[in-house]
Each structure stands twice: as C-alpha cells, then as structure tokens.
Write a protein that holds these residues in place. Structure first.
Motif, PDB file in Angstrom:
ATOM      1  N   GLU A 136       7.528  17.213   2.514  1.00 55.16           N
ATOM      2  CA  GLU A 136       6.070  17.375   2.479  1.00 55.16           C
ATOM      3  C   GLU A 136       5.325  16.349   3.324  1.00 55.16           C
ATOM      4  N   ALA A 137       5.935  15.889   4.423  1.00 55.61           N
ATOM      5  CA  ALA A 137       5.269  14.877   5.251  1.00 55.61           C
ATOM      6  C   ALA A 137       3.891  15.354   5.717  1.00 55.61           C
ATOM      7  N   ASP A 138       3.704  16.669   5.838  1.00 58.79           N
ATOM      8  CA  ASP A 138       2.413  17.190   6.305  1.00 58.79           C
ATOM      9  C   ASP A 138       1.304  17.018   5.269  1.00 58.79           C
ATOM     10  N   ARG A 139       1.660  16.674   4.027  1.00 58.12           N
ATOM     11  CA  ARG A 139       0.616  16.456   3.001  1.00 58.12           C
ATOM     12  C   ARG A 139       0.260  14.972   2.838  1.00 58.12           C
ATOM     13  N   THR A 140       0.970  14.100   3.568  1.00 63.51           N
ATOM     14  CA  THR A 140       0.820  12.663   3.323  1.00 63.51           C
ATOM     15  C   THR A 140      -0.612  12.187   3.589  1.00 63.51           C
ATOM     16  N   ARG A 141      -1.122  12.510   4.756  1.00 64.39           N
ATOM     17  CA  ARG A 141      -2.403  11.939   5.176  1.00 64.39           C
ATOM     18  C   ARG A 141      -3.566  12.442   4.310  1.00 64.39           C
ATOM     19  N   ALA A 142      -3.802  13.745   4.336  1.00 63.84           N
ATOM     20  CA  ALA A 142      -4.966  14.278   3.625  1.00 63.84           C
ATOM     21  C   ALA A 142      -4.677  14.452   2.130  1.00 63.84           C
ATOM     22  N   GLY A 143      -3.482  14.899   1.799  1.00 65.75           N
ATOM     23  CA  GLY A 143      -3.176  15.211   0.403  1.00 65.75           C
ATOM     24  C   GLY A 143      -2.945  13.985  -0.449  1.00 65.75           C
ATOM     25  N   ALA A 144      -2.065  13.091   0.023  1.00 63.70           N
ATOM     26  CA  ALA A 144      -1.696  11.948  -0.819  1.00 63.70           C
ATOM     27  C   ALA A 144      -2.708  10.811  -0.738  1.00 63.70           C
ATOM     28  N   TYR A 145      -3.151  10.481   0.481  1.00 67.91           N
ATOM     29  CA  TYR A 145      -4.009   9.299   0.635  1.00 67.91           C
ATOM     30  C   TYR A 145      -5.483   9.645   0.850  1.00 67.91           C
ATOM     31  N   GLY A 146      -5.763  10.814   1.394  1.00 65.28           N
ATOM     32  CA  GLY A 146      -7.142  11.308   1.495  1.00 65.28           C
ATOM     33  C   GLY A 146      -8.119  10.276   2.011  1.00 65.28           C
ATOM     34  N   PRO A 147      -9.185   9.980   1.226  1.00 71.40           N
ATOM     35  CA  PRO A 147     -10.226   9.074   1.714  1.00 71.40           C
ATOM     36  C   PRO A 147      -9.751   7.641   1.936  1.00 71.40           C
ATOM     37  N   SER A 148      -8.588   7.290   1.420  1.00 72.32           N
ATOM     38  CA  SER A 148      -8.067   5.921   1.608  1.00 72.32           C
ATOM     39  C   SER A 148      -7.301   5.771   2.913  1.00 72.32           C
ATOM     40  N   TYR A 149      -6.998   6.878   3.574  1.00 66.54           N
ATOM     41  CA  TYR A 149      -6.009   6.815   4.660  1.00 66.54           C
ATOM     42  C   TYR A 149      -6.419   5.878   5.794  1.00 66.54           C
ATOM     43  N   GLU A 150      -7.658   5.995   6.289  1.00 63.10           N
ATOM     44  CA  GLU A 150      -8.050   5.187   7.456  1.00 63.10           C
ATOM     45  C   GLU A 150      -7.934   3.699   7.149  1.00 63.10           C
ATOM     46  N   ARG A 151      -8.420   3.309   5.964  1.00 64.74           N
ATOM     47  CA  ARG A 151      -8.335   1.882   5.599  1.00 64.74           C
ATOM     48  C   ARG A 151      -6.870   1.457   5.460  1.00 64.74           C
ATOM     49  N   LEU A 152      -6.043   2.354   4.937  1.00 67.19           N
ATOM     50  CA  LEU A 152      -4.614   2.046   4.796  1.00 67.19           C
ATOM     51  C   LEU A 152      -3.974   1.788   6.164  1.00 67.19           C
ATOM     52  N   THR A 153      -4.385   2.556   7.178  1.00 69.92           N
ATOM     53  CA  THR A 153      -3.788   2.349   8.509  1.00 69.92           C
ATOM     54  C   THR A 153      -4.145   0.958   9.048  1.00 69.92           C
ATOM     55  N   ARG A 154      -5.344   0.477   8.692  1.00 72.01           N
ATOM     56  CA  ARG A 154      -5.744  -0.855   9.172  1.00 72.01           C
ATOM     57  C   ARG A 154      -4.954  -1.955   8.453  1.00 72.01           C
ATOM     58  N   VAL A 155      -4.766  -1.781   7.146  1.00 69.32           N
ATOM     59  CA  VAL A 155      -3.974  -2.779   6.400  1.00 69.32           C
ATOM     60  C   VAL A 155      -2.523  -2.741   6.896  1.00 69.32           C
ATOM     61  N   LYS A 156      -2.042  -1.540   7.180  1.00 70.63           N
ATOM     62  CA  LYS A 156      -0.677  -1.390   7.696  1.00 70.63           C
ATOM     63  C   LYS A 156      -0.525  -2.173   9.010  1.00 70.63           C
ATOM     64  N   LYS A 157      -1.531  -2.067   9.863  1.00 65.48           N
ATOM     65  CA  LYS A 157      -1.463  -2.775  11.146  1.00 65.48           C
ATOM     66  C   LYS A 157      -1.388  -4.293  10.926  1.00 65.48           C
ATOM     67  N   THR A 158      -2.137  -4.789   9.939  1.00 64.00           N
ATOM     68  CA  THR A 158      -2.147  -6.223   9.678  1.00 64.00           C
ATOM     69  C   THR A 158      -0.790  -6.710   9.166  1.00 64.00           C
ATOM     70  N   TYR A 159      -0.166  -5.941   8.271  1.00 63.86           N
ATOM     71  CA  TYR A 159       1.028  -6.461   7.591  1.00 63.86           C
ATOM     72  C   TYR A 159       2.338  -5.862   8.095  1.00 63.86           C
ATOM     73  N   ASP A 160       2.283  -4.724   8.787  1.00 60.63           N
ATOM     74  CA  ASP A 160       3.525  -4.092   9.246  1.00 60.63           C
ATOM     75  C   ASP A 160       3.239  -3.248  10.494  1.00 60.63           C
ATOM     76  N   ALA A 161       2.805  -3.932  11.559  1.00 60.36           N
ATOM     77  CA  ALA A 161       2.394  -3.218  12.778  1.00 60.36           C
ATOM     78  C   ALA A 161       3.548  -2.453  13.411  1.00 60.36           C
ATOM     79  N   SER A 162       4.785  -2.914  13.209  1.00 67.30           N
ATOM     80  CA  SER A 162       5.921  -2.216  13.842  1.00 67.30           C
ATOM     81  C   SER A 162       6.507  -1.145  12.929  1.00 67.30           C
ATOM     82  N   ASN A 163       5.897  -0.938  11.795  1.00 70.40           N
ATOM     83  CA  ASN A 163       6.342   0.103  10.840  1.00 70.40           C
ATOM     84  C   ASN A 163       7.797  -0.094  10.416  1.00 70.40           C
TER      85      ASN A 163
END
Ligand SMILES: Cc1cc2nc3c(=O)[nH]c(=O)nc-3n(C[C@H](O)[C@H](O)[C@H](O)COP(=O)(O)OP(=O)(O)OC[C@H]3O[C@@H](n4cnc5c(N)ncnc54)[C@H](O)[C@@H]3O)c2cc1C
Length: 475
Positions: A436-463
């Motif tokens: 279900e990777a296609d549900r991750t962005r809108a389905g699982a994280y929804g309104p939190s997603y954009e902010r999550l991508t910024r925190v991800k960049k700060t703590y785990d930029a190389s994924n």
C-alpha cells in the motif's frame, strides 16, 4: 570465515571482511549473527508468516551503544537497514532481505515511577510486559489489544486500545524519547528538546531514527475493569450492528466497545454447536468498575438475545491478553483498513455481505470505536493526523495454508473496495500491508506529510531509515 556480502540501500552489494565482522562483535554488547548462527532464525521470524526474508547480518542490540554501532555501520557502508521492535507490523518492514537487521527485542527494561506516574520503557518491550510492570502499581497507559505486540512500533505509529477514548493515543501519553538519529548521535526528544523530532515520532513511524527509550505518562487503571464479550448469532447482526453504532455515540469516554464479525472459535463459554458458525462479538471495556461501569455497559448488554455474555470484573492484565489466542504468531495474514467518521447503513450492508462469506475460519472483520479523548487533541499537535475518526474497520484476513493466499487476499481487497466510497480516505499507518505504498502520503500522513518531509530532511536526509511507510526528505 568468508566475507559477509550485504545489500545496500541503493540495491548494490558490499562485502564485510571477517576482520570487520570480528571488530563489530568486539564493539557490541549484544549479539551479532550471520545466517545459520544461533539467534538468526529467531530474529528474522516475525508475527506475519507471509513475510519470509533473510537479512545478511543481524545485530541484536543490548543497549543504546549497540544501536549507535549498528547505525554507524549501516551509514558508513550505505547498507539496507531494517529495525525490529516487537516484529508485529503487518507489512514486515522490520526484516530485510540481504541487508542489516537491527533487532531491539532483547532491550526489555521497564522502569515505573509510581509517584510521578511515569514509565521508562525500552524498545524490545511488549505491551503485556509493560502492562504487568505498570499494573503492579494499578497504573497503565493506552496500548493495543494484543499483548505480544511491541510498544516501539505501536507507539511510533500512534497506538490505540481500550483506554484511548479516556486517555488518548499512546503518543498522546509520550513525554519524551531517546533517539539515535542517522548520523549515530543520540538525542533526547521532548516538547522542549528537539520538539520537531518529538512531533514527528508521534505518528511518523520509524522514519527519523531508532528510539532506544520511551517515557510515558501513566494513569490510575485497575487492577480490575468491567470488560468482556457478548456473542450474538450472525442472524442478529443486521439489528445489533446499527444499534451498536447508535449506542457507542452516547457512551462515556471510559467505555470502549468494538465489534468482531467472524466464525466462533471454540471458546469454553460457547455451546459446541456454535463453534465454527458466523457470529457477531461485542468486545467491551470500561476503564473502571462499580455502578458507573455497569450502568455504562448495560445498554450494549441489553441488545437482542445473545448466545453468551461474559462481561464482568476482570483483572486489567487478563483482559489485555484475552484476545491473544486469536492472534498468535505464525499464521499467514493480510490486512486492509479504512477510517470512518460514521458507519452508515450502506457500510453495515457491505460488512454483513462479506462477513457472511468469510474465506477461512480465522478471518475477521473488526470495527474499532475511537473518538473521545483521541479526537480532542488538535490535528497539528502530533504527526498522527486522524483526529476526526470515530471508527476504524479492519479486514483481518488470516489463514494457514499458502494455497489460500489468492482467495483470502482477494476477499480482503473486495471488502476494502466496497467500503472505499464511504470511508475518509485516511488509514492508520500501523495497519497498512506492504503493498500500500500509494496510500502513504495522503492516506497515512495526510496533512502532516509536508512537515514530516522537512523533519526527515533535518534528521535523515539520506533516507537511511527507509524500510517503513516511507517519508521522502524535503528537497
Ligand atoms: C495482532 C495485532 C494486533 C494489533 N493491535 C493493535 C492495536 O490494538 N492498536 C494499535 O494501535 N495497533 C495494533 N496493531 C498494530 C501495531 O501497532 C503495529 O503492528 C506495530 O508496528 C507493531 O510494533 P512492533 O514493534 O511489534 O513492530 P515491528 O514490526 O518490530 O516494527 C514496525 C516498524 O516500526 C519501526 N520501529 C520499530 N521499533 C523501532 C524503534 N525502536 N525505533 C525506530 N523505529 C522502530 C520500524 O520501521 C519497523 O519496521 C496490532 C498488530 C497486530 C499484529
């Protein structure tokens, strides 16, 4: 000993020499094992038998120092890295093929502070282990319904169970956490320290680092609660299910009632002729005892003419393990899940249609009632975004024989698709299967997603932490 060849995150390969493996063993307080060595099979075996992966190397951490070593090793060589807490996640991201598996299941410390009503819990602890320690002081925090689930994965996704309508999600009771981030640094995340990271780990899963210690708020609960099951024949479901929906809307926060539609297991309190026939089960728990508790459960118990009613005072720890026999590890499992703000008569029709043709004796449709304290938390307060959900419907497809894979998965997808027009589109991240990777962005994280991508960049930029319901670092 030959080189140990490991998969990298970029689908390449890297060879670690015997000297490099020996050096790792010398640094690690826990265990390091390669395929075939003692402990390897135990580490790679997880709850869902559909997942059968073979890591190239396993580090069984004994503490934060071991976690730091494993993270540094993975980062230095670009290794594919998976992180295992309790090994219960349906998607099975905790075990990888060919890469490095960091198994935290031996980190078992639980320390309760009864005066402060807090707990410090290591990431290998199961819900049952946490409950037992906290209940020694008649304390608890909201956790899930199956005692062998790991606190780590459950917490990082949100976490809800019998106490959540009263006390919120597990993450709503998280005070702080120690996190080893992608550069191998241990940071303390709380409302005051690394608040962005603290926000993200409350619903954003294992995307940001490895949590080596969780600190929770506890509440007075038990040692007894009014809880138990009421079992109805399936023929009564069309009447009982809409009444259930009506009654839980009026229930106090202390009361949580869920519905399970399945074939009756051979429970000792059910007549033998009922075993194996479809039933509707009301499972309920009031976070307390006494007159108020009995009054709250009375309307649900008064519905129809049940086959059995075993609601009464039970030890909280016993109730927290009551459903374990139906959820033992080692079966084949496939789940689908939808969030709902209400359960319309159309949804009830769909549920009853599919529950009337279950593809195996162990499959079930489960309706969980949320709301209460969970939904009084502002949506932006934590990364978990689903603060308007009243019901989660889970399609728990479970079977033993691989020959039934297509039938069972097909049935689950059919039910899921039939419910889709009535659902919110949201999904609890911890209930998502691996396809279900296609549900991750809108389905699982929804309104939190954009902010999550910024925190991800700060703590785990190389994924580095990519084996999860993955969040891409912001550009
Ligand atoms: C039978 C059953 C019943 C369930 N009931 C409930 C329920 O009532 N309520 C509920 O909320 N959920 C429930 N769940 C879902 C559960 O919350 C998830 O399966 C959760 O991921 C389990 O955590 P785990 O540590 O056991 O899993 P794992 O598979 O070990 O971990 C899941 C993922 O979490 C991450 N992770 C784990 N530990 C760490 C760590 N220390 N640091 C960083 N990342 C980490 C990793 O990305 C890993 O892939 C249930 C699951 C099962 C199988």
């Amino acid at each position: 000993m030959p080189d140990v060849v490991l998969e990298t995150a970029s689908r390449g390969r890297v060879a670690l020499s015997p000297e490099q493996i020996a050096s790792l063993r010398a640094k690690v307080r826990g265990a390091v094992c390669t395929p075939g060595e003692p402990g390897y099979e135990k580490s790679r075996t997880i709850w869902n038998a559909m997942i059968d992966r073979r890591p190239g190397l396993v580090v069984c951490a004994a503490g934060a120092a071991d976690v730091i070593e494993a993270v540094k090793l993975a980062r230095e060589h670009g290794l594919l890295l998976s992180v295992k807490g309790g090994g219960h996640n349906i998607a099975g991201h905790s075990v990888c093929n060919g890469g490095l598996m960091l198994d935290l299941s031996a980190m078992k410390s639980v320390r309760i502070d009864p005066a402060a009503r807090t707990a410090r819990v290591e990431p290998g602890v199961t819900l049952g282990e946490f409950d037992r320690e906290a209940q020694a002081f008649a304390l608890a925090t909201p956790l899930g319904i199956n005692s062998t689930t790991g606190v780590a994965g459950l917490t990082l996704g949100g976490g809800f169970g019998w106490l959540s309508r009263k006390y919120g999600l597990t993450v709503d009771n998280l005070i702080s956490a120690d996190v080893v981030t992608a550069d191998g640094t241990l940071v303390h995340a709380s409302a005051k320290e690394h608040p962005d990271l603290f926000w993200a780990i409350r619903g954003g899963g294992g995307n940001f680092g490895v949590v080596t210690s969780f600190e929770y708020r506890l509440h007075p609960v038990g040692p007894e609660v009014i809880s138990g099951l009421v079992v109805h024949p399936f023929s009564a479901a069309r009447t009982v299910l809409p009444e259930y929906v009506r009654l839980v809307a009026q229930a106090p926060d202390e009361l949580t009632a869920w519905v399970v539609l399945r074939k009756a297991p051979p429970l000792p309190f059910l007549p033998t002729e009922v075993h194996g026939t479809e039933v509707l089960v009301l499972a309920m728990c009031y976070a307390g005892t006494g007159e108020a508790a009995l009054k709250a459960v009375a309307p649900l118990r008064a519905l129809g003419t049940p086959i059995a009613d075993v609601v009464g005072p039970h030890q909280f720890t016993a109730w927290q393990t009551a459903l374990d026999p139906l959820l033992t590890p080692g079966a084949r499992n496939y789940w689908k899940s939808h969030d709902f703000t209400s359960l319309s008569s159309e949804v009830v029709d769909v549920l009853l249609d599919y529950a009337g043709r279950l593809p195996s004796a162990e499959c079930e449709v489960f309706v969980g009632n949320l709301g209460g304290a969970i939904n009084r938390v502002p949506v932006e307060a934590t990364a978990y975004p689903h603060r308007n959900v009243e019901f989660i419907v889970n399609v728990h497809t479970r079977w033993q024989d691989a020959a039934l894979d297509a039938t069972c998965v097909g049935w689950a997808r059919g039910l899921f698709d039939a419910m889709t027009p009535h659902a919110t589109g949201g999904v609890y991240v911890n209930f998502m299967p691996e396809d279900e990777a296609d549900r991750t962005r809108a389905g699982a994280y929804g309104p939190s997603y954009e902010r999550l991508t910024r925190v991800k960049k700060t703590y785990d930029a190389s994924n580095l932490f990519c084996l999860n319901q993955n969040i891409n670092p912001a550009a």
